[in-house]
Design a protein around this motif. Sequence first.
Motif, short mmCIF file in Angstrom:
data_model
loop_
_atom_site.label_atom_id
_atom_site.label_comp_id
_atom_site.label_asym_id
_atom_site.label_seq_id
_atom_site.Cartn_x
_atom_site.Cartn_y
_atom_site.Cartn_z
N HIS A 97 0.82 -1.22 0.00
CA HIS A 97 0.00 0.00 0.00
C HIS A 97 0.86 1.27 0.00
CE1 HIS A 97 0.47 -0.32 4.40
NE2 HIS A 97 0.29 0.98 4.40
N VAL A 98 2.08 1.20 0.54
CA VAL A 98 2.98 2.36 0.49
C VAL A 98 3.35 2.66 -0.96
CG1 VAL A 98 5.24 3.25 1.16
CG2 VAL A 98 3.87 1.96 2.81
N TRP A 99 3.72 1.60 -1.71
CA TRP A 99 4.06 1.79 -3.13
C TRP A 99 2.86 2.30 -3.91
CZ3 TRP A 99 8.85 2.38 -4.00
CH2 TRP A 99 9.82 1.65 -3.34
N LYS A 100 1.66 1.78 -3.59
CA LYS A 100 0.47 2.22 -4.31
C LYS A 100 0.23 3.73 -4.09
CE LYS A 100 -2.21 -1.99 -4.76
NZ LYS A 100 -3.51 -2.62 -4.49
N VAL A 101 0.39 4.18 -2.86
CA VAL A 101 0.22 5.61 -2.58
C VAL A 101 1.27 6.42 -3.35
CG1 VAL A 101 0.43 7.37 -0.79
CG2 VAL A 101 -0.89 5.29 -0.34
N LEU A 102 2.50 5.94 -3.40
CA LEU A 102 3.56 6.66 -4.10
C LEU A 102 3.29 6.81 -5.59
CD1 LEU A 102 6.77 5.25 -2.36
CD2 LEU A 102 5.84 7.57 -2.19
N VAL A 103 2.66 5.81 -6.20
CA VAL A 103 2.40 5.88 -7.64
C VAL A 103 0.98 6.31 -7.96
CG1 VAL A 103 4.19 4.20 -8.18
CG2 VAL A 103 1.84 3.41 -7.88
N GLY A 104 0.18 6.62 -6.94
CA GLY A 104 -1.17 7.11 -7.18
C GLY A 104 -2.19 6.06 -7.54
N SER A 105 -1.95 4.81 -7.18
CA SER A 105 -2.90 3.74 -7.44
C SER A 105 -3.91 3.65 -6.30
CB SER A 105 -2.19 2.38 -7.57
OG SER A 105 -1.42 2.34 -8.71
N PRO A 106 -5.12 3.21 -6.60
CA PRO A 106 -6.11 3.03 -5.52
C PRO A 106 -5.66 1.93 -4.55
CG PRO A 106 -7.04 2.39 -7.65
CD PRO A 106 -5.66 2.90 -7.90
N LEU A 107 -5.99 2.09 -3.29
CA LEU A 107 -5.58 1.13 -2.29
C LEU A 107 -6.43 -0.14 -2.29
CD1 LEU A 107 -4.75 3.42 0.74
CD2 LEU A 107 -3.18 2.29 -0.81
#
Length: 109
Positions: A97-107
């Motif tokens: 979820h940290v990587w998802k936030v960094l790339v703007g992907s939904p959690l």
Amino acid sequence: RDRGFRVKFVGEAGDDYGGLYREAFTNLCAELQADSSELLQRCPNGQHGLGSNRSSFLARPSASSPRALDGWRMLGLLLGCALLQRDTVLDLELCEHVWKVLVGSPLDG
């Protein structure tokens, strides 16, 4: 070869032809993921020895002091250097979820 910075370890002889640069990244990542890290902490699965991704890390909620904010800036610079240089590898085991936030992907999902 262009790099974000040059490395010289105090008290050690050596020219930075890439090895010291890579070692600096390795050392920084290891310090960020140490138990004593002010910025990152092992994910709950890792803390309790349950489930998957036990070796992953996430942001420490208390990491908001002026010193921690400097650390977050440093981590951002580290990520930027790695993104701009193909051969720079960051050995950071951040939670998905940290990587998802960094790339703007939904959690979710």
